[in-house]
Design a protein around this motif. Structure first.
Motif, short mmCIF file in Angstrom:
data_model
loop_
_atom_site.label_atom_id
_atom_site.label_comp_id
_atom_site.label_asym_id
_atom_site.label_seq_id
_atom_site.Cartn_x
_atom_site.Cartn_y
_atom_site.Cartn_z
N SER A 1 0.83 -1.19 0.00
CA SER A 1 0.00 0.00 0.00
C SER A 1 0.87 1.25 0.00
N ASP A 2 0.31 2.32 -0.53
CA ASP A 2 1.01 3.61 -0.62
C ASP A 2 0.18 4.65 0.12
N LEU A 3 0.78 5.25 1.15
CA LEU A 3 0.08 6.23 1.98
C LEU A 3 0.45 7.65 1.57
N THR A 4 -0.56 8.51 1.56
CA THR A 4 -0.36 9.92 1.27
C THR A 4 -1.10 10.74 2.33
N TYR A 5 -0.35 11.50 3.13
CA TYR A 5 -0.95 12.26 4.22
C TYR A 5 -1.40 13.63 3.72
N ARG A 6 -2.48 14.14 4.28
CA ARG A 6 -3.07 15.40 3.84
C ARG A 6 -2.27 16.61 4.32
N HIS A 7 -1.80 16.53 5.58
CA HIS A 7 -1.13 17.70 6.16
C HIS A 7 0.36 17.60 5.92
N GLU A 8 0.95 18.72 5.53
CA GLU A 8 2.38 18.71 5.17
C GLU A 8 3.27 18.35 6.35
N ALA A 9 2.81 18.57 7.58
CA ALA A 9 3.62 18.24 8.75
C ALA A 9 3.83 16.74 8.89
N PHE A 10 3.00 15.93 8.22
CA PHE A 10 3.11 14.47 8.35
C PHE A 10 3.46 13.79 7.02
N GLN A 11 3.87 14.58 6.05
CA GLN A 11 4.18 13.99 4.75
C GLN A 11 5.49 13.20 4.77
N SER A 12 6.28 13.33 5.83
CA SER A 12 7.46 12.48 5.98
C SER A 12 7.07 11.01 6.18
N ARG A 13 5.80 10.78 6.53
CA ARG A 13 5.31 9.41 6.71
C ARG A 13 4.84 8.81 5.39
N ASP A 14 4.75 9.64 4.36
CA ASP A 14 4.33 9.12 3.06
C ASP A 14 5.30 8.01 2.62
N GLY A 15 4.76 7.06 1.89
CA GLY A 15 5.62 6.02 1.35
C GLY A 15 4.89 4.70 1.23
N VAL A 16 5.65 3.71 0.79
CA VAL A 16 5.11 2.39 0.54
C VAL A 16 5.25 1.52 1.78
N ILE A 17 4.20 0.76 2.06
CA ILE A 17 4.21 -0.21 3.18
C ILE A 17 4.02 -1.60 2.60
#
Length: 414
Positions: free
Chosen positions: A388-404
């Motif tokens: 799965s590929d996650l995309t966070y809405r808030h820029e403060a948490f976009q470091s968590r974006d990525g593939v799991i």
């Protein structure tokens, strides 16, 4: 003269003989009388012995019948499932390997004995039964293993009474909300982890103390209505109005006003199930505020399984009332997902899914797109692989974006 002496001698001897014979006859008579008495005594003893033998024979026959009856009873118990299965034990579990490719703390590989669950049930009669579920998460109850928050918890414990098509249950119950809150064994869903919409919005697994009433109608409709304890969410701090953290698990749950849930399902067409659920929480703060903070949960979902094609879709939304004592919260928290699938064989299922989560915390607002495969080699065992590929809405948490990448092994038995 000699002749007279001879006669006299003969007379004397004859007299002695008769006298002697008379004594012997008397003795013989006495001996015969004694022997007759002994014979009578022996006959009495023989009769008593015969009576004892008859009594022993009757006792032996009675004991034999009792043994045979006991044997027949044990055989019947062994062959009668209603008696042999009055008590039942079962369970399920999940083992996960997760590789996450984000940044910093969100770039890791994790191995986890996620769940170990045991069932215990008992049938008091044909229509009254007890059911329970005990769970250990993350293989630890002390919170010391790698700093993780493992725990042990009673997830369900209730009495059910079935009468005239109605099922009434009371105790620690799972409210009828969503697809997997009540049925969440590994093989019943495709993904390795439970979907995030039913984690952050519903929030599964969710258990409350209450009473439920279920019934099935002839036209394909069924109903499950429950009155139960409610959530107790924080009204300030980092968990402000965080629905998931408000679960009380039936542990000295606070709240003077009960919550209400009613779920209606239509399954009148083969392979199709449509469900609508409404829940009312009279006070999300469970008495922490001067005035109650009311909330409404609206949820609907569908499942379709026919000709190897499958589809699951769900929408859930919290509508939270206004309150003068609480600031900075979203009055609407929602989430939805859609998951089409295809059974390649009876043992292999392919799926793809999309999730959108918009919860109170900005760290719980993201989109997820994934696909995967579920293998069921034998009934009760499942192997799963998901990406799965996650995309966070808030820029403060976009470091968590990525593939799991998720790999799971699950089991269940009952």
């Amino acid at each position: 003269m000699y002749k007279y002496f001879a006669l006299l001698f003969l007379f004397i001897n004859t007299a002695n003989l008769f006298a002697q014979s008379s004594d012997e006859i008397q003795e013989l008579r006495e001996m015969l009388a004694e022997q007759s008495a002994m014979i009578d005594a022996l006959q009495e003893q023989l009769e008593e012995t015969r009576n004892r033998l008859d009594s022993l024979t009757e006792d032996t026959s009675t004991n034999t019948q009792a043994i045979e009856a006991t044997s027949d009873f044990l055989v019947n118990v062994a062959n009668n499932s209603d008696d042999a299965n009055r008590a039942n034990i079962g369970g399920y579990g999940e083992f996960h390997i997760t590789e996450r490719n984000g940044e910093g703390d969100y770039d890791y590989t994790q191995w986890d004995a996620h769940r170990f669950v045991t069932y215990l049930s008992y049938d008091f009669s044909d229509n009254v039964s007890f059911h329970s579920e005990f769970e250990v998460e993350h293989a630890s109850t002390d919170g010391l293993a790698s700093g993780k928050d493992g725990y042990a918890r009673v997830e369900q414990a209730y009495i059910s009474w079935l009468e005239d098509g109605y099922l009434i249950s009371g105790g620690l119950l799972l409210p009828p909300v969503g697809i997997i809150n009540r049925t969440h064994e590994p093989s019943t869903f495709n993904t390795v982890e439970r979907n995030p919409v039913e984690k952050y919005i519903i929030p599964t697994t969710w258990t409350e103390i209450g009473v439920s009433w279920e019934t099935y109608f002839e036209n394909g409709w069924s109903m499950n209505t429950m009155i139960h304890s409610g959530l107790r969410v924080d009204t300030e701090g980092s968990n402000l109005l965080n629905i998931r953290s408000g679960r009380q698990y039936g542990s000295e749950a606070r709240g003077s006003n009960p919550a209400f849930t009613s779920s209606w399902t239509f399954s009148g067409y083969p392979g199709v199930s449509l469900t609508a659920t409404y829940q009312y929480q009279s006070d999300l703060s469970a008495g922490a505020l001067n005035d109650p903070l009311d909330a409404h949960l609206i949820e609907g979902h569908m499942t379709y399984n026919r000709d190897r094609l499958g589809l699951r879709a769900l929408y859930a939304s919290w509508l939270i009332g206004e309150h003068d004592e609480v600031d900075g919260y979203e009055d609407k928290q929602y989430g939805w997902f859609i998951e089409p699938s295809y059974e390649l064989t009876d043992k292999i299922t392919l799926y793809t899914r999309f999730d959108r989560v918009f919860a109170q915390r900005q760290s719980d607002r993201f989109d997820s797109f994934g696909l995967g495969i579920k293998l069921v080699p034998v009934q009760g065992v499942s192997l799963k692989l998901g990406v799965s590929d996650l995309t966070y809405r808030h820029e403060a948490f976009q470091s968590r974006d990525g593939v799991i990448l998720d790999l799971g092994l699950g089991y269940e038995f009952n």
